[in-house]
Design a protein around this motif. Structure first.
Motif: not given
Length: 338
Positions: A267-279
Motif C-alpha cells: 500500500x505504501x509503495x503504491x502511494x509513493x509511486x502515485x505521488x510521482x510524475x513519471x512517464x
C-alpha cells in the motif's frame, strides 16, 4: 518558470556513502550543462539511505565544480543549529560563489529518538530563529556577521502547514511538496493552504510578492513502463521506512520486484509511486502543465532519485528538454490560463 533539481545524496545498495556524495556533485555539474537554474541539497542525520548530512559542506564542493547555476539547501533544519552558525556558513559559501547561494530552511526533527538525542534537540520557535538568522544576513542584528555576505543570501521556507504561515508573516518564498500538491489525492486542502499563504503574505525586502516552488519526484523515460520501473527503488525504500522505521539505501529494480512485502508495504509503495510524475515525455509534460497551472508555481524542484544513475541522468536530460532546454517548451501557468 525556473527549473531545478533536489538531490538528497541517496545511497545505493553495495556502494560506499562516498559514492553517493560524488554522485551528487557529478549530477550538479551535468545539471548546469543541461540548463537547470538551481541545484538543491538536503540535510539528514543518521539515515542509512541518505549521505547528505552537511549541506554547507556539500554545496562548497559543488560550488567549486560549477560556475553559473544557483545552489541552495532544501534544506537546513533550523532546530538542529544556532541561527548565527547557519548564517556564518552560508555567508562563507557566498564568498566562494557570489550571487549563487540560496538558504532553504526547514523545521523537521531527527528521524529517530537516538538521532534527536544526538542532535541535542530542544524546543525552538522556528519563526523567531528564522527572523534572527535573517537579521544576521541583512546586518540588522546586534552582532556583525563575519564574513560579511558577498551580496544577498535569499531565504526560502520548506513549508507544510504552519510553515506557510511563518513564510507569509516574514515575507519569504516557500517550497512545498507531498500532500499539499494533491498529486495522489485530494488537491483541495493544498490549494486552500497555498491560497492562505498568498492572501496573508506580507511583502519583505527580499520578496515583494508571494512565491511558490513545488517539489516532487519527476522521472522521464522512453516508455511508461520504464518510467514506472524508475520509481520503484524510491517507493520501496519509503515503504520500508514507514513499516520498519529504517530508511534504507536504494535497491535495483530487479531486487525490488523479488522482494517479499506485506500488504501494508504494498500500500505504501503504491502511494509513493502515485505521488510521482513519471512517464513518457508527453505524459510528463501533460501532468506537469496541469500541476503548474493548478498551483501557480514559479519553480519546479524535481526531487527524483532511482538506483540506476545512467537512467537518472537520461531522465534529467529529458526533463530539461521539456522546459525548453532542448526541443520542447512546457507552457507557463499564464499561457495555460490565457
Amino acid at each position: 518558470m525556473r527549473l531545478s533539481l533536489l538531490d538528497r545524496s541517496r545511497t545505493r545498495a553495495g556502494e560506499a556513502d562516498s559514492a553517493a556524495l560524488a554522485g551528487t556533485v557529478g549530477r550538479a555539474v551535468s545539471a548546469e550543462q543541461l540548463g537547470f537554474e538551481r541545484f538543491w541539497v538536503a540535510e539528514h542525520h543518521g539515515v542509512p539511505g541518505v549521505a547528505g548530512a552537511a549541506p554547507a559542506v556539500l554545496l562548497a564542493a559543488i560550488a567549486g565544480r560549477t560556475t553559473t547555476m544557483r545552489l541552495g539547501s532544501a534544506g537546513v533544519m533550523l532546530p538542529h543549529h544556532q541561527p548565527l552558525v547557519v548564517a556564518e556558513q552560508f555567508a562563507t559559501l557566498s564568498a566562494f560563489a557570489p550571487g549563487r547561494i540560496d538558504l532553504g530552511l526547514g523545521r523537521s526533527s531527527g528521524f529517530t529518538a537516538p538521532v534527536r538525542r544526538a542532535l541535542r534537540e530542544t524546543e525552538h520557535d522556528f519563526a523567531s530563529d528564522l527572523a534572527e538568522l535573517r537579521c544576521y544576513l541583512t546586518g540588522d542584528a546586534e552582532i556583525t556577521l563575519h564574513p560579511q555576505p558577498d551580496g544577498p543570501v535569499p531565504l526560502h521556507v520548506l513549508a507544510t502547514g504552519r510553515g506557510l504561515d511563518v513564510a507569509a508573516d516574514l515575507g519569504l518564498p516557500v517550497v512545498v511538496g507531498g500532500p499539499l500538491l494533491g498529486v495522489a489525492g485530494d488537491p483541495e486542502p493544498g490549494l486552500a493552504a497555498l491560497a492562505g499563504y498568498r492572501r496573508s503574505f506580507r511583502p519583505s525586502a527580499q520578496q515583494p510578492a508571494p512565491r511558490v516552488a513545488i517539489s516532487l519526484d519527476v522521472l522521464v523515460a522512453d516508455t511508461a513502463a520504464e518510467a514506472a520501473d524508475l520509481v520503484l527503488p524510491e517507493a520501496w525504500a519509503m515503504a520500508q521506512a514507514r513499516t520498519t522505521g529504517i530508511f534504507p539505501p536504494l535497491d535495483p529494480v530487479a531486487v525490488v520486484r523479488r522482494a517479499t512485502r506485506t500488504p501494508r508495504q504494498q500500500q505504501y509503495l503504491d502511494q509513493t509511486a502515485a505521488g510521482a510524475v513519471a512517464g513518457t515525455p508527453d505524459q510528463v509534460e501533460s501532468r506537469l502543465a496541469e500541476l503548474l497551472e493548478r498551483t501557480g508555481a514559479a519553480e519546479l524542484v524535481a526531487s527524483s532519485s532511482t538506483f540506476d544513475r545512467g537512467a537518472l541522468a537520461a531522465s534529467d536530460a529529458a526533463l530539461a528538454a521539456l522546459f525548453g532546454r532542448g526541443s520542447r517548451t512546457l507552457p507557463s501557468p499564464e499561457q495555460l490560463s490565457a
